[in-house]
Design an enzyme around this catalytic site. Sequence first.
Site, PDB file in Angstrom:
ATOM      1  N   HIS A  93       0.852  -1.181   0.000  1.00  0.00           N
ATOM      2  CA  HIS A  93       0.000   0.000   0.000  1.00  0.00           C
ATOM      3  C   HIS A  93       0.890   1.234   0.000  1.00  0.00           C
ATOM      4  O   HIS A  93       1.979   1.216   0.533  1.00  0.00           O
ATOM      5  CB  HIS A  93      -0.903   0.014   1.238  1.00  0.00           C
ATOM      6  CG  HIS A  93      -2.027   0.999   1.128  1.00  0.00           C
ATOM      7  ND1 HIS A  93      -3.189   0.713   0.460  1.00  0.00           N
ATOM      8  CD2 HIS A  93      -2.163   2.256   1.592  1.00  0.00           C
ATOM      9  CE1 HIS A  93      -3.993   1.751   0.516  1.00  0.00           C
ATOM     10  NE2 HIS A  93      -3.397   2.705   1.193  1.00  0.00           N
ATOM     11  N   ASP A 172     -14.334   2.890   6.687  1.00  0.00           N
ATOM     12  CA  ASP A 172     -13.297   3.681   6.013  1.00  0.00           C
ATOM     13  C   ASP A 172     -13.821   4.263   4.712  1.00  0.00           C
ATOM     14  O   ASP A 172     -13.517   5.406   4.366  1.00  0.00           O
ATOM     15  CB  ASP A 172     -12.044   2.844   5.738  1.00  0.00           C
ATOM     16  CG  ASP A 172     -11.000   3.666   4.985  1.00  0.00           C
ATOM     17  OD1 ASP A 172     -10.572   4.696   5.540  1.00  0.00           O
ATOM     18  OD2 ASP A 172     -10.662   3.333   3.842  1.00  0.00           O
ATOM     19  N   ARG A 179     -13.320  12.807   4.494  1.00  0.00           N
ATOM     20  CA  ARG A 179     -12.019  13.467   4.725  1.00  0.00           C
ATOM     21  C   ARG A 179     -11.547  14.189   3.479  1.00  0.00           C
ATOM     22  O   ARG A 179     -10.951  15.264   3.556  1.00  0.00           O
ATOM     23  CB  ARG A 179     -10.965  12.423   5.134  1.00  0.00           C
ATOM     24  CG  ARG A 179     -11.151  11.929   6.553  1.00  0.00           C
ATOM     25  CD  ARG A 179     -10.265  10.723   6.810  1.00  0.00           C
ATOM     26  NE  ARG A 179      -8.865  11.001   6.622  1.00  0.00           N
ATOM     27  CZ  ARG A 179      -7.986  10.106   6.189  1.00  0.00           C
ATOM     28  NH1 ARG A 179      -8.346   8.877   5.888  1.00  0.00           N
ATOM     29  NH2 ARG A 179      -6.717  10.446   6.042  1.00  0.00           N
ATOM     30  N   SER A 194      -7.146   4.415   8.506  1.00  0.00           N
ATOM     31  CA  SER A 194      -7.719   4.217   7.176  1.00  0.00           C
ATOM     32  C   SER A 194      -6.972   3.107   6.433  1.00  0.00           C
ATOM     33  O   SER A 194      -7.573   2.151   5.933  1.00  0.00           O
ATOM     34  CB  SER A 194      -7.624   5.536   6.392  1.00  0.00           C
ATOM     35  OG  SER A 194      -7.830   5.320   5.027  1.00  0.00           O
ATOM     36  N   LYS A 198      -8.133  -1.335   6.178  1.00  0.00           N
ATOM     37  CA  LYS A 198      -8.319  -2.030   4.896  1.00  0.00           C
ATOM     38  C   LYS A 198      -7.318  -3.174   4.739  1.00  0.00           C
ATOM     39  O   LYS A 198      -7.664  -4.269   4.330  1.00  0.00           O
ATOM     40  CB  LYS A 198      -8.112  -1.058   3.723  1.00  0.00           C
ATOM     41  CG  LYS A 198      -9.273  -0.111   3.538  1.00  0.00           C
ATOM     42  CD  LYS A 198      -9.033   0.822   2.371  1.00  0.00           C
ATOM     43  CE  LYS A 198      -7.876   1.740   2.591  1.00  0.00           C
ATOM     44  NZ  LYS A 198      -8.127   3.158   2.397  1.00  0.00           N
TER      45      LYS A 198
HETATM   46  N1  URA Z   1      -4.481   6.103   1.637  1.00  0.00           N
HETATM   47  C1  URA Z   1      -5.504   5.578   2.380  1.00  0.00           C
HETATM   48  O1  URA Z   1      -5.988   4.475   2.123  1.00  0.00           O
HETATM   49  N2  URA Z   1      -5.970   6.312   3.382  1.00  0.00           N
HETATM   50  C2  URA Z   1      -5.473   7.521   3.711  1.00  0.00           C
HETATM   51  O2  URA Z   1      -5.943   8.088   4.664  1.00  0.00           O
HETATM   52  C3  URA Z   1      -4.423   8.052   2.937  1.00  0.00           C
HETATM   53  C4  URA Z   1      -3.934   7.318   1.901  1.00  0.00           C
END
Ligand code: URA
Length: 453
Positions: A93, A172, A179, A194, A198
């Site tokens: 990620h 999220d 956000r 966040s 995930k």
């Molecule tokens: N990527 C995400 O999944 N969440 C965030 O808050 C910032 C970047």
Amino acid sequence: MIKDSIIKLESFNYSPYQILQKKRDGIALSKAEIEWFVSSYTSGDIPDYQMAALLMAIYLRGMNVEETKFLTDAMLYSGKVLDFADQKVIDKHSTGGVGDKTSFILGPIAAACGVKVPMIAGRGLGHTGGTVDKIECIENFNTSLSLEELKHNLEKINIVLIGQTKDIAPADKKIYALRDVTATVESIPLITASIMSKKLAEGTSGIVMDIKTGSGAFMKNLKEAKALAKSIRNTALRFNKNIITMLTDMNQPLGNAVGNSLEIIECIETLKGKGPKDLTDLSLSLAGGMIYLAGLAKNLDAGIKMAKESIKNKNALEKFRELIIAQGGSGDYIDDYTKFPVAKNVMEIKAQKSGYINQIDGIGIGLSLVDLGGGRKKSTDKIDYSVGIIVHKKIGDKVIKGHPIASLYYHSHQQVMAQEICYKYQQEYVVIKSKIPQHISPLIIETKIDWSK
Ligand code: URA
């Protein structure tokens, strides 16, 4: 195995007002308060305006380690938590940046080397593009597979790429969108919760995390990026996940292409061994990390070597083709770039003076793409895949007055806007000086590897 672990909350009797007041005044929230607020917002019992107020209070007041942990857990258990119980299931990620497209390169590389890669990716956020938006420039590519289909494809071809489903961390999904429009993205506890809600829900045994730092990233300086990396590592270890964090430079776009179709074409070129050096090097390092965490290489360097080999022998390129076909697209995109929607008008942006590029404003470039329609201003906006910018000259490059430093892809009806972007690019987005910049940030600033056991 899929464990259905939606948390059932006892019926607490909290007042949103009192919780907001507490956080506004800098008082730490309890586990029960955080769980209640998140689950009530997810179910629709708390309206957007109260969640927006809480997000802003968290942004301004921060959260301690315990609160961040409670928030992550509340968001994680707002949906299903998968558990593959397989060391080879690894994901990566990124905290997001302009031109960040490594997923389309490292995913096929890792999968070609035997890693199982279940990518559940996001859409654009602020000035940064989204992985799901980008891949959808391939006609009929279906990013809305069910969790059963995800498991099936993972089993069959080692790789799958879908958008966030209603089953995985639904809290999220809702909070992320809020956000994006309330200027509350750049917060360490909110980003940690966040991302990790995930990633943990995906049931991988390990995660490679690309944490961007610099002018084009959410974390503008190294200190903040290190703090975010630590927060993410702590969360991963608490859940017994192996983790690699790489702090990487985002003081300029990654690679050359910014814009959906242009970026996917650049990724295919990179898988053919003809990509820009920064994009190639970072993708190989991140993929090498995934191969290592999967237990398929004895160390990170050996993982990177395997990654390089998969580009040389074309296995990674063919894996990308397999991925496209498996999710409903045509494999011909790999060989025929005319299939991609690309805007017909190209404006060359020329250097205003000779010298060396000292700075590039990635955020400005990202926002110009949004203006052209390549990103969203509101969540209901439709993405135009065909527009974009190719950055020809990067930090440290020599430029000659009147020679092109970037190319802008736009539609005929956008002539005036294109001229404005061209002007801003020349006057604001690049700084050209007579001397080469004294310090050019390395691409990978720090790598930390943590095994949970
Ligand atoms: N990527 C995400 O999944 N969440 C965030 O808050 C910032 C970047």
